[in-house]
Structure formats: structure tokens, C-alpha cells
Design a protein around this motif. Structure first.
Motif, PDB file in Angstrom:
ATOM      1  N   ILE A  89      24.124  -9.900  42.943  1.00 14.65           N
ATOM      2  CA  ILE A  89      24.401  -9.672  44.363  1.00 14.65           C
ATOM      3  C   ILE A  89      25.871  -9.965  44.654  1.00 14.65           C
ATOM      4  O   ILE A  89      26.546  -9.199  45.358  1.00 14.65           O
ATOM      5  CB  ILE A  89      23.493 -10.549  45.232  1.00 14.65           C
ATOM      6  CG1 ILE A  89      22.028 -10.189  45.001  1.00 14.65           C
ATOM      7  CG2 ILE A  89      23.855 -10.414  46.704  1.00 14.65           C
ATOM      8  CD1 ILE A  89      21.043 -11.092  45.723  1.00 14.65           C
ATOM      9  N   ALA A  90      26.381 -11.064  44.103  1.00 15.07           N
ATOM     10  CA  ALA A  90      27.789 -11.406  44.306  1.00 15.07           C
ATOM     11  C   ALA A  90      28.705 -10.342  43.716  1.00 15.07           C
ATOM     12  O   ALA A  90      29.709  -9.962  44.334  1.00 15.07           O
ATOM     13  CB  ALA A  90      28.084 -12.772  43.678  1.00 15.07           C
ATOM     14  N   LEU A  91      28.365  -9.859  42.533  1.00 16.13           N
ATOM     15  CA  LEU A  91      29.165  -8.802  41.911  1.00 16.13           C
ATOM     16  C   LEU A  91      29.121  -7.525  42.745  1.00 16.13           C
ATOM     17  O   LEU A  91      30.134  -6.832  42.897  1.00 16.13           O
ATOM     18  CB  LEU A  91      28.656  -8.531  40.497  1.00 16.13           C
ATOM     19  CG  LEU A  91      28.907  -9.639  39.469  1.00 16.13           C
ATOM     20  CD1 LEU A  91      28.120  -9.363  38.196  1.00 16.13           C
ATOM     21  CD2 LEU A  91      30.401  -9.742  39.145  1.00 16.13           C
ATOM     22  N   ALA A  92      27.944  -7.209  43.296  1.00 17.70           N
ATOM     23  CA  ALA A  92      27.805  -6.014  44.120  1.00 17.70           C
ATOM     24  C   ALA A  92      28.613  -6.124  45.414  1.00 17.70           C
ATOM     25  O   ALA A  92      29.197  -5.133  45.875  1.00 17.70           O
ATOM     26  CB  ALA A  92      26.339  -5.744  44.432  1.00 17.70           C
ATOM     27  N   ILE A  93      28.667  -7.324  46.004  1.00 19.38           N
ATOM     28  CA  ILE A  93      29.473  -7.517  47.216  1.00 19.38           C
ATOM     29  C   ILE A  93      30.952  -7.311  46.901  1.00 19.38           C
ATOM     30  O   ILE A  93      31.689  -6.668  47.661  1.00 19.38           O
ATOM     31  CB  ILE A  93      29.233  -8.918  47.806  1.00 19.38           C
ATOM     32  CG1 ILE A  93      27.798  -9.041  48.317  1.00 19.38           C
ATOM     33  CG2 ILE A  93      30.215  -9.205  48.944  1.00 19.38           C
ATOM     34  CD1 ILE A  93      27.422 -10.456  48.750  1.00 19.38           C
ATOM     35  N   GLY A  94      31.395  -7.843  45.767  1.00 17.09           N
ATOM     36  CA  GLY A  94      32.775  -7.617  45.349  1.00 17.09           C
ATOM     37  C   GLY A  94      33.052  -6.143  45.126  1.00 17.09           C
ATOM     38  O   GLY A  94      34.098  -5.621  45.534  1.00 17.09           O
ATOM     39  N   ALA A  95      32.119  -5.449  44.493  1.00 16.41           N
ATOM     40  CA  ALA A  95      32.274  -4.018  44.256  1.00 16.41           C
ATOM     41  C   ALA A  95      32.312  -3.246  45.572  1.00 16.41           C
ATOM     42  O   ALA A  95      33.057  -2.268  45.718  1.00 16.41           O
ATOM     43  CB  ALA A  95      31.128  -3.511  43.381  1.00 16.41           C
ATOM     44  N   PHE A  96      31.510  -3.689  46.541  1.00 18.18           N
ATOM     45  CA  PHE A  96      31.506  -3.058  47.861  1.00 18.18           C
ATOM     46  C   PHE A  96      32.876  -3.164  48.521  1.00 18.18           C
ATOM     47  O   PHE A  96      33.424  -2.188  49.037  1.00 18.18           O
ATOM     48  CB  PHE A  96      30.444  -3.713  48.746  1.00 18.18           C
ATOM     49  CG  PHE A  96      30.451  -3.241  50.173  1.00 18.18           C
ATOM     50  CD1 PHE A  96      29.866  -2.030  50.519  1.00 18.18           C
ATOM     51  CD2 PHE A  96      31.047  -4.002  51.160  1.00 18.18           C
ATOM     52  CE1 PHE A  96      29.870  -1.591  51.839  1.00 18.18           C
ATOM     53  CE2 PHE A  96      31.056  -3.575  52.480  1.00 18.18           C
ATOM     54  CZ  PHE A  96      30.469  -2.363  52.819  1.00 18.18           C
ATOM     55  N   GLY A  97      33.442  -4.368  48.491  1.00 18.68           N
ATOM     56  CA  GLY A  97      34.751  -4.563  49.100  1.00 18.68           C
ATOM     57  C   GLY A  97      35.834  -3.741  48.422  1.00 18.68           C
ATOM     58  O   GLY A  97      36.689  -3.135  49.077  1.00 18.68           O
ATOM     59  N   ILE A  98      35.795  -3.701  47.093  1.00 19.02           N
ATOM     60  CA  ILE A  98      36.800  -2.947  46.349  1.00 19.02           C
ATOM     61  C   ILE A  98      36.655  -1.453  46.614  1.00 19.02           C
ATOM     62  O   ILE A  98      37.644  -0.735  46.800  1.00 19.02           O
ATOM     63  CB  ILE A  98      36.694  -3.261  44.843  1.00 19.02           C
ATOM     64  CG1 ILE A  98      37.113  -4.718  44.596  1.00 19.02           C
ATOM     65  CG2 ILE A  98      37.554  -2.316  44.019  1.00 19.02           C
ATOM     66  CD1 ILE A  98      36.885  -5.198  43.180  1.00 19.02           C
ATOM     67  N   GLY A  99      35.414  -0.956  46.632  1.00 22.14           N
ATOM     68  CA  GLY A  99      35.194   0.456  46.933  1.00 22.14           C
ATOM     69  C   GLY A  99      35.666   0.814  48.329  1.00 22.14           C
ATOM     70  O   GLY A  99      36.253   1.885  48.561  1.00 22.14           O
ATOM     71  N   LEU A 100      35.453  -0.090  49.274  1.00 18.88           N
ATOM     72  CA  LEU A 100      35.893   0.135  50.652  1.00 18.88           C
ATOM     73  C   LEU A 100      37.419   0.198  50.715  1.00 18.88           C
ATOM     74  O   LEU A 100      37.994   1.063  51.389  1.00 18.88           O
ATOM     75  CB  LEU A 100      35.369  -0.997  51.539  1.00 18.88           C
ATOM     76  CG  LEU A 100      35.456  -0.816  53.053  1.00 18.88           C
ATOM     77  CD1 LEU A 100      34.774   0.476  53.479  1.00 18.88           C
ATOM     78  CD2 LEU A 100      34.824  -2.012  53.751  1.00 18.88           C
ATOM     79  N   THR A 101      38.086  -0.700  50.002  1.00 19.64           N
ATOM     80  CA  THR A 101      39.550  -0.699  49.969  1.00 19.64           C
ATOM     81  C   THR A 101      40.095   0.619  49.429  1.00 19.64           C
ATOM     82  O   THR A 101      41.062   1.173  49.955  1.00 19.64           O
ATOM     83  CB  THR A 101      40.069  -1.845  49.086  1.00 19.64           C
ATOM     84  OG1 THR A 101      39.617  -3.083  49.623  1.00 19.64           O
ATOM     85  CG2 THR A 101      41.584  -1.858  49.026  1.00 19.64           C
TER      86      THR A 101
END
Length: 401
Positions: free
Chosen positions: A6-18
Motif C-alpha cells: 500500500i505504501a509503495l502504491a501511494i508513492g507510485a500514485f504521487g509519482i504518476g501524478l507528478t
């Protein structure tokens, strides 16, 4: 499901959004810094170039460090980059923020994929990688439209403040939820840069990179100019394009998760089926782009099969570089971005040649077909010269390749 995913997915979400939200905010950014939109577009190109460089160079620089600590450092870099973007008082400072944030992109996904795979049993590794990348697909489906809406109503800087906050949440999640020494030694440092580079002596690692560049590049080449296809060929109003892209994003999300599960059953079969289906979908899309109903179906399927390549491609290179997978995994993330650039370039050439707005889709189909050909060649070579199994492989269940 391990909480660390879940933590990795949240990081991936933020990076994808950027990476993607800037596309919807370019007019506001260009106006604020008094630059033309093509100049503002360098904020996208500069980011992509930095991803390709950082995916290899930064990963190579941290090969001796424990992976959890590296992920924490990368997320701090991500937060700093987006904070710089949020407070930028000039175009050059904005570019610096974009580059700083981008440097963590390739390394985070490359190292994160290795960590994600180590959090689960060997037979579930591709699914774990898909779960991490689900954050990236959700960023496309939900994050980008809402991030654009936020920026248009409260100013583009508000979007980057929100992304900075997401980075802080991801950092806290990584600290609390990713174990310091997960099962499978996913956090253990490797034998250093020399050991990581040894993985590149394996021909299958290079073939895997080529498959990534061609197979994924074909989908991105078709997608780059999709707005022109939708409005000039399919006849949709320009106001409909954002909502049509949401459907494309739904396909991304579904394809990513389904392919992760399928790849855990048979990695090679999944790749063959997905690349074959993507080639067929792209060709059919090019032939029927004048029909609105078939275009909608093609968008969903293109997104689905296009992103269905990601978990098995990432798992494939990690399999062939499993003794030292970190740098190879980061290189494959860079390869995705090289494929993006290649697909966009080839598609642009076809339009410049006067072949029309369906020509990038045909070019994408050709690139994906080339990726399928390289995959079939690699499978044939692997069958002729099977690898000597390592001690670790002998302990693991079959089905990784």
C-alpha cells in the motif's frame, strides 16, 4: 496483501501524478511564467529525460545501500522536487523542481519492484509488482483529472502542494509499513555496482530491454497523438477528450492487475498473448477510428493491453537478473521511457509525412509487432540454451518464466 505494498502504491500514485498532471496545467503555467506553450512543454520533456537518466544512474549509485533506506531517500527527493515546483518564482526554478522530482521516478519504480516482489511468496511476485504499479494507473484514472481541476480553480501551484502532501503520506507509509528486512531479503544490499553490472552480461536481459522499448513504445506512440485522432478522425468534440481518456485509464488499471495475476501463472505465455492482442487492437483501431463506438472500445482495450505489458516485462528482467536485479529493474523503467520517446518520435514522423492522424496508430502496431518478434526470438534462444538453475531457483516453485 502486505501493508508495505500500500505504501509503495501511494508513492507510485504521487509519482504518476507528478509526471502526467502537468499536461493539463500547461496553459496556466505558461501564462504565469510568460513563456510560450512549446517552451512550457519542456517541463514534460525535461522530466522524461531525467526519468531515463535517473532510472539507471541513481540506481547504480545506491546499489550497496539497503533498499528501504534508498526508497525513503528517493521519496524525500520527490517531496523536495515538488515543493520547489510549488514555490517556483521563475521558469528555471520550476524546471529544477521537475528534474529533481523526476530523478527519483525510475529508481523508485525499479527498486520498489524488487522490494514489492520480496514482500510476497515467489508465486505471487508479478501480482505484487502490479499492485505497486496500480498506484500509477490510479493516478491516470483519478489523480490527473482531479489534479487538473484543482489547478484550474485554485491555481496550478495548489496541485503541486497537494502532490507534496501525498509524498509526505507515502514517506510515512514507507517508514511504518515496509519492513526493514522483508522475507526474501528484499531489503538486503547487493554486491555493489560490479555485481549489478554482471547481470547485463546475460543476453536475455538485453532482449528484455528491447521488448520493453518496442512493445510499450508502440502503445505510447499511438497514445501521444490520440487527441488529434479523436477529434479529427473519430469526430469527437474536444471537450469529450478528457472523459475519453478516463476510459483509457480504466483500461490501464484493469490490464495492469489482470496481467499481474496471469504472469504469476505463466510469465512467457502472458507476454505473448498481451503483445499479440495489443498489436491486433492497434491495427483494428487504425482501421475503424472513424467510428465512435469502435473508437471507445479500442481506447479501453489499448489501455488494458498496453499496460498489461508492464508487470510481466518488469518481472521478466528481474528473473533473468535475479542474482542482482536492482540495476536491471531500474534500467527497465528507463526502457519504458525510451519506448515512450521512440513511439512519440516515430508517430510524429508519420504525421509530418502527411500520412494522417491514424498513422501513429499504425506505427504503434508495427513497433509492438517488432516487440513481439523479439520476444519470440528470445523464447526460442532460451529453449535452445536453457539456464543452469541457481540454488535459489531450485528452492522456488516453477512458473516464474
Amino acid at each position: 496483501m502486505p501493508a508495505g505494498l500500500i505504501a509503495l502504491a501511494i508513492g507510485a500514485f504521487g509519482i504518476g501524478l507528478t509526471e502526467f498532471v502537468i499536461m493539463g496545467l500547461l496553459p496556466e503555467v505558461a501564462a504565469d511564467f510568460a513563456v510560450t506553450e512549446p517552451v512550457a512543454g519542456w517541463l514534460i520533456s525535461g522530466y522524461a529525460l531525467s526519468v531515463a537518466i535517473g532510472g539507471v544512474a541513481l540506481t547504480a549509485a545506491v546499489t550497496r545501500l539497503p533498499r528501504k533506506q534508498v526508497l525513503l531517500g528517493l521519496m524525500v527527493l520527490f517531496i523536495v522536487g515538488n515543493l520547489l515546483s510549488a514555490v517556483a518564482d521563475s521558469y528555471s526554478m520550476m524546471m529544477v523542481g521537475r528534474v529533481v522530482a523526476a530523478l527519483c521516478h525510475g529508481a523508485f519504480f525499479g527498486i520498489g519492484a524488487v522490494v514489492a516482489a520480496g514482500l510476497v511468496a515467489p508465486a505471487r511476485r508479478a501480482g505484487a509488482i502490479a499492485m505497486m504499479f496500480a498506484g500509477l494507473t490510479i493516478a491516470n484514472v483519478l489523480g490527473v483529472p482531479f489534479g487538473t481541476l484543482l489547478g484550474q480553480h485554485l491555481g496550478w501551484r495548489s496541485t503541486f502542494w497537494a502532490i507534496t502532501a501525498i509524498g509526505v503520506v507515502a514517506l510515512i507509509g514507507l517508514v511504518l509499513l515496509v519492513p526493514g528486512r522483508p522475507a526474501g531479503a528484499a531489503d538486503a544490499p547487493t554486491g555493489g555496482l560490479r555485481g549489478e553490472l554482471r547481470a547485463f552480461t546475460h543476453p536475455q536481459v538485453w532482449l528484455s530491454l528491447a521488448i520493453t522499448i518496442l512493445g510499450f513504445g508502440g502503445m505510447f506512440g499511438a497514445f501521444t497523438y490520440i487527441a488529434y485522432t479523436l477529434t479529427e478522425v473519430s469526430g469527437f468534440a474536444s471537450s469529450s477528450v478528457p472523459w475519453l481518456l478516463v476510459l483509457f485509464g480504466v483500461g490501464l488499471f484493469a490490464g495492469n492487475l489482470l496481467a499481474g495475476r496471469a504472469a504469476d501463472t505463466s510469465l512467457s505465455r502472458t507476454l505473448v498473448v498481451v503483445l499479440t492482442a495489443l498489436t491486433v487492437v492497434l491495427a483494428a483501431f487504425a482501421l475503424t477510428a472513424g467510428n465512435k463506438a469502435s473508437t471507445i472500445a479500442a481506447l479501453v482495450l489499448m489501455g488494458g493491453f498496453g499496460f498489461a505489458t508492464v508487470p510481466p516485462l518488469q518481472m521478466r528482467i528481474m528473473h533473468y537478473a535475479q542474482e542482482a536485479p536492482t540495476l536491471a529493474s531500474g534500467a527497465n523503467i528507463a526502457a519504458f521511457n525510451v519506448g515512450n520517446a521512440l513511439g512519440a518520435w516515430v508517430g510524429g514522423l508519420t504525421i509530418a509525412a502527411g500520412l494522417g492522424y491514424t498513422s501513429p496508430i499504425w506505427a504503434g502496431a508495427a513497433l509492438t509487432l517488432a516487440g513481439l518478434a523479439v520476444l519470440l526470438l528470445s523464447l526460442r534462444l532460451a529453449a535452445r540454451r536453457p539456464e543452469q538453475p541457481t540454488a535459489q531457483e531450485l528452492r522456488e516453485p516453477a512458473g516464474m518464466a
